[in-house]
Design a protein around this motif. Sequence first.
Motif, PDB file in Angstrom:
ATOM      1  N   LYS A 166      72.455  -4.161  39.373  1.00  0.00           N
ATOM      2  CA  LYS A 166      73.322  -2.978  39.325  1.00  0.00           C
ATOM      3  C   LYS A 166      72.529  -1.717  39.686  1.00  0.00           C
ATOM      4  CE  LYS A 166      76.742  -0.560  36.616  1.00  0.00           C
ATOM      5  NZ  LYS A 166      77.561  -0.517  35.409  1.00  0.00           N
ATOM      6  N   SER A 167      71.312  -1.606  39.156  1.00  0.00           N
ATOM      7  CA  SER A 167      70.526  -0.404  39.466  1.00  0.00           C
ATOM      8  C   SER A 167      70.177  -0.368  40.953  1.00  0.00           C
ATOM      9  CB  SER A 167      69.258  -0.370  38.620  1.00  0.00           C
ATOM     10  OG  SER A 167      68.352  -1.377  39.056  1.00  0.00           O
ATOM     11  N   PHE A 168      70.052  -1.533  41.560  1.00  0.00           N
ATOM     12  CA  PHE A 168      69.674  -1.584  42.976  1.00  0.00           C
ATOM     13  C   PHE A 168      70.882  -1.378  43.888  1.00  0.00           C
ATOM     14  CE2 PHE A 168      68.976  -3.947  46.928  1.00  0.00           C
ATOM     15  CZ  PHE A 168      67.807  -3.352  47.374  1.00  0.00           C
ATOM     16  N   LEU A 169      71.995  -2.036  43.546  1.00  0.00           N
ATOM     17  CA  LEU A 169      73.162  -2.025  44.451  1.00  0.00           C
ATOM     18  C   LEU A 169      74.100  -0.850  44.189  1.00  0.00           C
ATOM     19  CD1 LEU A 169      74.133  -5.806  44.039  1.00  0.00           C
ATOM     20  CD2 LEU A 169      73.076  -4.800  46.081  1.00  0.00           C
ATOM     21  N   GLY A 170      74.062  -0.323  42.949  1.00  0.00           N
ATOM     22  CA  GLY A 170      75.039   0.708  42.585  1.00  0.00           C
ATOM     23  C   GLY A 170      76.314   0.111  42.015  1.00  0.00           C
ATOM     24  N   PHE A 171      76.396  -1.203  41.947  1.00  0.00           N
ATOM     25  CA  PHE A 171      77.510  -1.884  41.279  1.00  0.00           C
ATOM     26  C   PHE A 171      76.979  -3.211  40.743  1.00  0.00           C
ATOM     27  CE2 PHE A 171      77.644  -2.995  45.810  1.00  0.00           C
ATOM     28  CZ  PHE A 171      77.638  -4.372  45.764  1.00  0.00           C
ATOM     29  N   ALA A 172      77.662  -3.750  39.751  1.00  0.00           N
ATOM     30  CA  ALA A 172      77.217  -5.040  39.227  1.00  0.00           C
ATOM     31  C   ALA A 172      77.798  -6.144  40.093  1.00  0.00           C
ATOM     32  CB  ALA A 172      77.670  -5.204  37.783  1.00  0.00           C
ATOM     33  N   PRO A 173      76.997  -7.167  40.463  1.00  0.00           N
ATOM     34  CA  PRO A 173      77.549  -8.260  41.267  1.00  0.00           C
ATOM     35  C   PRO A 173      78.762  -8.859  40.560  1.00  0.00           C
ATOM     36  CG  PRO A 173      75.181  -8.526  40.976  1.00  0.00           C
ATOM     37  CD  PRO A 173      75.593  -7.380  40.094  1.00  0.00           C
ATOM     38  N   GLY A 174      79.811  -9.062  41.308  1.00  0.00           N
ATOM     39  CA  GLY A 174      81.026  -9.626  40.714  1.00  0.00           C
ATOM     40  C   GLY A 174      82.054  -8.573  40.353  1.00  0.00           C
TER      41      GLY A 174
END
Length: 830
Positions: free
Chosen positions: A43-51
């Motif tokens: 989440k910190s890397f993508l800006g959203f949580a996978p899923g």
Amino acid sequence: MINYRLVVIALSVLLLFAVMPLSSLAQRTTGRVNPTSTIPSPKSFLGFAPGDDRTIADWNQITSYFGQLDKASDRVVVQSLGLSTLKRPLIVAIISARENILALDKYKGIQQQLADPRKVATPLLRDRLIATGKTVVAVSCSIHSTEIVASQMSMQLAYDLASAQDPDTREILQNTILLLIPSPNPDGVDIVANWYRKSLGTPYEGREPPELYHNYAGHDDNRDWFMLNLKETQIITRLFWQDWFPEIVYDVHQQGSNGSRFFIPPFYDPPNPNINPLLLRQVGLIGHKVAADLQSSGFQGVLTDALYDTWWHGGFRTAPYFHNSIGILSEAASARLMTPSTVTADQLTRSSTRGMRNATEATTNFPDPWPAGTWRPRNIMDMELIAARAILSLAAKYRTTYLQNFYELGRHNIEQPTKPTEPIAYLIPAGLSRDEAVAKLVASLIAQGVEVFRLDSELHVSYGPQILQRTNTVSEKLGTYRTIVANTTAMQEVPAGSYLVFLSQPQRTNVLALFEPQNYPNRLTGTGEAERPYDVAGWTLPLQLGVEAPAIMSIRETPTERKLTLLKNENEVRTDLALPLRNSEASPIRNPIKASVRIGIYKGSIGNMDEGWTRYVFDTFNVPYSSIKDGDIKQGNLASKFDVILLPSQRSREIIEGNAAGSLPAEYTGGIGEGGVSNLKDFVNSGGTLICFDGSCELAIKQFNLPIKNVLEGLRSSDFYCPGSIVSLELDNKNPIATTLPTNIPAYFINSSAFATTDANVRVIARYAKDNVLRSGWLLGEDTLRGQIALAELSQGKGRIVLFAFRPQHRGQTWGTLPLIWNAIASSVR
Ligand SMILES: [Zn+2]
């Protein structure tokens, strides 16, 4: 009903997280500063949580995140394995305890010894290997790219294992080595991600992309695991069956939206008879552990013992059975890509299929039906995470059992006493004048770790049963096989330069499963219809390649008298046969069509795997072509651009109508239309050659009013059924299309066609054999097929039409019938 005690616990845990920085929580649970607290979460890397709903990470984001994990965690090593078909990096994340990561070569060495018990000299050494080795578990995500959630889940699974400090995770890390493949089809992840982002907020959000998600194979990228045509299959096969030999392979998929929420083994019938029963039991044990863990976590709608079987060989999770490993499949119900879907009770599956009564009724293998509702990518991801944890936890707790069983299966294959009725080897004879096909066969075997020997001088052998023949009783259609036994006593000479594949090797069952004719059991439903297999029924590799590879029952020369060389790699066979080393720009396979012909291959608006495989074989043999789209055909004047137009197998209606208007953006809808049909007629009348494969023959026959009919059209499966089998053709090799081939050859039939005509102007090039039609697989109603037309040619105006009733290029595997395509094209030049 809400369980209030659980809610209270959950709330207090949340509160604890809220007030306490993560590092101090870790300190409290482990008693020391958490060395992994700087590990970035997805989440910190993508800006959203996978899923999360309506989010998708593309391949660059996924590989970049794994790159960060590699840097930040001493439990994770990320390796680049090679490039995909469209040149994206294929990666594996190896995850284990720090001390194991520092000794990966040692553990790989242990696996390689356990995989081949001949390398384990003493029981003492065996016990030491089992005591020190780790269970190697592979988890592969989203080989089918529209089954997208697992590729997103892979980041969360890796993060959890890299950062958690609880005793269960530590046990997993200490006792297992995880090979995590975020996707074995990186190109497809981007095809889906790009399409999904473009379609977000439009009426087409959640629709599947209107193209194949693997450049050549589409969904068939999971039908290649014994043939190894695709770059991705070659790369993972090397990782699995030459380097790491995982004891457990977990292949994560999704299924349709309206059935069970999650399928996990045990599998449905029939089992492949070459799979060791111990493997099937271990598959069942893991499946039930996953099902139990899902149930105790509150998930409903888990199905076992239904739909999916172990008959067929060449899938990601079926190939492991023939390498003494456990293959696990899961199939979660799909959302609409990453968009939630709503399933009403009315929409839940009501029909009964292959062990599943329906999606609403509780049965022993489906004890807790899901009651309909909203279905989110998050639901899929949570179930997949629980399944992966369940598998890893068993692998950790029963580490020595998995290693012991893996070793014992290999030992059993080597030491298995051969019965007098069983072959000791298969022979690939020299001098077949099919060098490319022989090289392809031997190279595929070597690449998957099968041992192949070259004869450096002649041998004397006796041959075994050659042909299996099914005899049907008319009343019940329950067939039995009669074996035609060749003369097994006479010794015959086999020339030097031939190849031998012995059964006594760790992959004994793989050799049998690839060389034997398959004998699919007659399975009928209560109403007498054929119960369809999950995939094809027959695939015998030498037959698909047009190479007769007979069984050898005995060899006169003693082992010390034989002069044999074990081939070390696939290049050696090409050197033997004086062929280019590999199909590269520097040394290509020679274009089999000598003349210069302008070829167009039809590529419609509906993604068509048969079209993709057609391009694959043309690219592999370096035959130049252009793809023709609907617009090109509608434009007309085709004869000025092409000498040959090839229609891969596709229903006539799909070619003419394409995707329905409104189902996708306008640029992806509509087919060639009536105007396109008329332009194709003009093309033929003015001298062009139209070649049709299987399904597309319907277009030519009906739209051009050809004097031919498909005798199988409209038949019920109780009367005729042949779902992917190898059949025998009789060729008229006075016709230029068949001139380079023997008079009797194997060909691939997959719910294909058979023609009849009363018109003497139809030139018949091949018929289905009059006797012994079936070579491998399942054929119900053989009489209907006997002697019917399999390949025909007609003149029309100044041009001609060539109709293949079967698939001469099926999945890029049927090299035996490719010469018919090349000849049909070459003979268009006068
Ligand atoms: Zn799938």
